[in-house]
Design a protein around this motif. Sequence first.
Motif, PDB file in Angstrom:
ATOM      1  N   UNK A  33       0.917  -1.558  -0.031  1.00 24.92           N
ATOM      2  CA  UNK A  33       0.553   0.021   0.200  1.00 24.92           C
ATOM      3  C   UNK A  33       0.914   1.044  -0.085  1.00 24.92           C
ATOM      4  N   UNK A  34       2.199   1.313   0.379  1.00 25.02           N
ATOM      5  CA  UNK A  34       3.215   1.966   0.996  1.00 25.02           C
ATOM      6  C   UNK A  34       3.783   2.361  -0.550  1.00 25.02           C
ATOM      7  N   UNK A  35       4.346   1.568  -1.189  1.00 22.48           N
ATOM      8  CA  UNK A  35       4.791   1.277  -2.151  1.00 22.48           C
ATOM      9  C   UNK A  35       6.387   1.141  -2.337  1.00 22.48           C
ATOM     10  N   UNK A  36       6.187   0.274  -0.582  1.00 16.41           N
ATOM     11  CA  UNK A  36       7.784   0.224  -0.632  1.00 16.41           C
ATOM     12  C   UNK A  36       8.805  -0.740  -1.049  1.00 16.41           C
ATOM     13  N   UNK A  37       9.132  -1.367  -1.273  1.00 15.43           N
ATOM     14  CA  UNK A  37      10.375  -2.378  -1.343  1.00 15.43           C
ATOM     15  C   UNK A  37      10.361  -3.910  -0.821  1.00 15.43           C
ATOM     16  N   UNK A  38       9.183  -4.449  -1.976  1.00  9.09           N
ATOM     17  CA  UNK A  38       8.523  -5.734  -1.031  1.00  9.09           C
ATOM     18  C   UNK A  38       9.629  -6.842  -0.865  1.00  9.09           C
ATOM     19  N   UNK A  39      10.504  -6.848  -2.652  1.00  7.50           N
ATOM     20  CA  UNK A  39      11.989  -7.477  -2.074  1.00  7.50           C
ATOM     21  C   UNK A  39      13.006  -7.135  -0.288  1.00  7.50           C
ATOM     22  N   UNK A  40      12.602  -6.422  -0.003  1.00  7.82           N
ATOM     23  CA  UNK A  40      12.923  -6.104   1.769  1.00  7.82           C
ATOM     24  C   UNK A  40      12.455  -7.830   2.437  1.00  7.82           C
ATOM     25  N   UNK A  41      10.914  -8.072   1.948  1.00 11.24           N
ATOM     26  CA  UNK A  41      10.954  -8.933   2.396  1.00 11.24           C
ATOM     27  C   UNK A  41      11.014  -9.791   2.376  1.00 11.24           C
ATOM     28  N   UNK A  42      11.211  -9.806   1.050  1.00  9.35           N
ATOM     29  CA  UNK A  42      11.489 -11.109   0.775  1.00  9.35           C
ATOM     30  C   UNK A  42      12.659 -11.605   0.708  1.00  9.35           C
ATOM     31  N   UNK A  43      14.128 -11.101   0.354  1.00 12.58           N
ATOM     32  CA  UNK A  43      15.084 -10.749   0.856  1.00 12.58           C
ATOM     33  C   UNK A  43      15.418 -11.296   2.603  1.00 12.58           C
ATOM     34  N   UNK A  44      14.911 -10.509   3.356  1.00  6.12           N
ATOM     35  CA  UNK A  44      14.447 -11.400   4.753  1.00  6.12           C
ATOM     36  C   UNK A  44      14.291 -12.472   5.440  1.00  6.12           C
ATOM     37  N   UNK A  45      12.737 -13.001   4.794  1.00  6.33           N
ATOM     38  CA  UNK A  45      12.884 -14.253   4.832  1.00  6.33           C
ATOM     39  C   UNK A  45      13.466 -15.475   4.197  1.00  6.33           C
ATOM     40  N   UNK A  46      14.509 -15.634   3.072  1.00  5.31           N
ATOM     41  CA  UNK A  46      14.969 -16.038   2.585  1.00  5.31           C
ATOM     42  C   UNK A  46      16.612 -16.294   3.320  1.00  5.31           C
ATOM     43  N   UNK A  47      16.967 -15.202   4.328  1.00  3.47           N
ATOM     44  CA  UNK A  47      17.529 -15.538   4.649  1.00  3.47           C
ATOM     45  C   UNK A  47      18.243 -15.753   6.244  1.00  3.47           C
ATOM     46  N   UNK A 112      -8.730   3.837   0.224  1.00  2.00           N
ATOM     47  CA  UNK A 112      -7.908   4.716  -0.610  1.00  2.00           C
ATOM     48  C   UNK A 112      -7.188   5.308  -0.035  1.00  2.00           C
ATOM     49  N   UNK A 113      -7.547   5.840   0.777  1.00  2.00           N
ATOM     50  CA  UNK A 113      -6.430   6.691   2.090  1.00  2.00           C
ATOM     51  C   UNK A 113      -5.391   6.093   2.821  1.00  2.00           C
ATOM     52  N   UNK A 114      -6.004   4.224   2.982  1.00  2.00           N
ATOM     53  CA  UNK A 114      -5.091   3.587   3.989  1.00  2.00           C
ATOM     54  C   UNK A 114      -3.896   3.179   3.323  1.00  2.00           C
ATOM     55  N   UNK A 115      -3.829   3.068   2.062  1.00  2.00           N
ATOM     56  CA  UNK A 115      -2.917   2.294   1.094  1.00  2.00           C
ATOM     57  C   UNK A 115      -2.889   2.833  -0.114  1.00  2.00           C
ATOM     58  N   UNK A 116      -2.719   3.890   0.173  1.00  5.49           N
ATOM     59  CA  UNK A 116      -2.477   5.156  -0.738  1.00  5.49           C
ATOM     60  C   UNK A 116      -0.983   5.696  -0.962  1.00  5.49           C
ATOM     61  N   UNK A 117       0.178   5.658  -1.766  1.00  6.09           N
ATOM     62  CA  UNK A 117       1.487   6.304  -2.071  1.00  6.09           C
ATOM     63  C   UNK A 117       1.871   6.854  -0.984  1.00  6.09           C
ATOM     64  N   UNK A 118       2.982   6.869  -0.242  1.00  2.00           N
ATOM     65  CA  UNK A 118       3.715   7.876   0.966  1.00  2.00           C
ATOM     66  C   UNK A 118       4.633   7.905   0.670  1.00  2.00           C
TER      67      UNK A 118
END
Length: 458
Positions: A33-47, A112-118
Motif C-alpha cells: 500500500x505504501x509502495x515500499x520495496x517488497x523485495x526487502x521482505x522476500x530477501x529477509x525471509x530467505x536470509x 484508498x486513503x489507507x493504502x495510498x502512496x506515502x
Amino acid sequence: MAVELVGGALLSAFLQVTFEKLASAGIVDYFRGRKLNEMLLKKLNITLLTINAVVDDAELMQIKNQPVKVWLDAVKDAVLEAEDLMDEIDIEVTRCKLEAESQTRSTTSKVWNFFSPSSSSFDKEIELKMQEVLDNLEYLASKKDILDLKKSSGFGVGSSSHVSKILPSTSLPVDSIIYGRDIEKEVIFNWMTSDTNIHNNQLSIVSIVGMGGMGKTTLAKHLYNDPKIEVIFDVKAWISVSQEFNVFKLTRSILEGIIGSTDDSRDLNMVQERLKEKLSGKRFLLVLDDIWNENHMQWEALQTPFNYGAQGSKILVTTRSLKVVSIIQTNKEIRLKQLENEHCWQLFSKHAFQDENPQIDPDSKKIAKMIMEKCQGLPLALKTIGSLLYTKSSFVEWESILASEIWELSEDECNIIPALMLSYHHLPSPLKRCFAYCALFPKNYVFEKDIFNSIVVG
C-alpha cells in the motif's frame, strides 16, 4: 553462564515468531500500500531461512564454541531488531485504521486513503532500517560456513558431526550399586524373565522413560549385566542410539554387538539378512539406549529382523519421549521419578565423601544436605555436584557452591547443562516460546496455573 546460554538457545523460538510476523497480512499490505520495496521482505525471509537451517547445530555448538555463541547472540539481536520494526509497522497500520474509521467517508475512500502512496518520513525510516537489518543478517548468514555450522538432519537437532561429540553409552556399569531403583529393577527383571507375549508374534518391549539425568541408562546397565540374565538369553546386545536414527547403521551395530566383530555389509538388505540369520530361533535381549526418533516407519524398518527371534526375546528401550514409547508399541512402561531423600543422601555422599554413610561434623553435614537438596532428586546432578564437592576441601568453597547457581559452573566441572539442554532442543517451537517466557522469571518463581495459561495462550 546460565543466562547467557539460555539466551543463545532461545534464538530458534525468536525466529519462529519473526517468520509469522513476516507472513502476516498487515506487514505485506503495508509494503504494498505504501509502495515500499517488497523485495526487502522476500530477501529477509530467505536470509532468516538460511540461518534457521543451521540454528539447531549452532545452539548445540555454543556450549563449547565461544565464536558460535557470539554469532548466535549477534543473530538474536538482529532478529529482535527486525521484530521491533514489524511491531512499529503494526502500530502504524492500527493508527491509520483508527483514523479512517473515525472519519465519515465511504468504504472506498477509507481503503484508498489507507493504502495510498506515502512519502512520509516514517515510511522512509522503516525502509532504511529494514535494509540495515537485512544487510546485517546477510553478513551473519555468510559466516555460517566459516563457523562450520551444519544443516539440521531432520530428526532431533544438529548435525551428526557434532552430535557424535556426545559420548555414546556402553553396557558396562560405572557404579556397582544403583540407589533408589530396587522396585523398578525388580519389576523390569520379572518382565524380562517372564513368558509375556510368548504365545503371539508381538515383540516384547519395555520402555524406561524419564527426563535427562534421571538414571535410565544406569538402571538399564544393571539389568543388562545381572548374572541371572545371562542364563536366560542366548544372545544379547547393547546399542547406544542417541539422536541419529540411521536404520542401516543401527542394524549393523546390533549385528556387530551380537557377533562380537566388525561387519562389512554394504546395504540394508544385506545386513538385515545377516541379522535375521543370527537371531533366528534364538532368545535374545536387545537394549536400545537413548532413543529420540519419533518416525514410525523408521522404527518398523529397524525391527523387521527382530521378529525372527525365538519366543521370549525382549527389547529394553530408554527414552525421554512418551511419543517414542507409543510409536514402538511398548508392552511395559516404567517412568522414573526423582530419588527419595534417603537415596539422594547415599548417592550424594558416595561421590562427595567416598562413603554413603559418612561420619562428618554437624556443620559439614548441614551444608552438604543443603547442597544436596538443590539437586532436587536428580541422580545426574547428585553425582556431578557430589564429585565436585570431593575436589573442594575448604568449608568456604562449600559455602560458595551453596550460594552460587549450579548452572554457573563451568562445563569442565559440571556436565548437567549439555545433558539437559538436549531436552530443550527437542521441544516444539510453541513450547520453546513458552520456555522463553518462563526464562524471564526468577528461579523458583511460583506460577498461578490459570494466569500462566491465559498469558501463554494470549
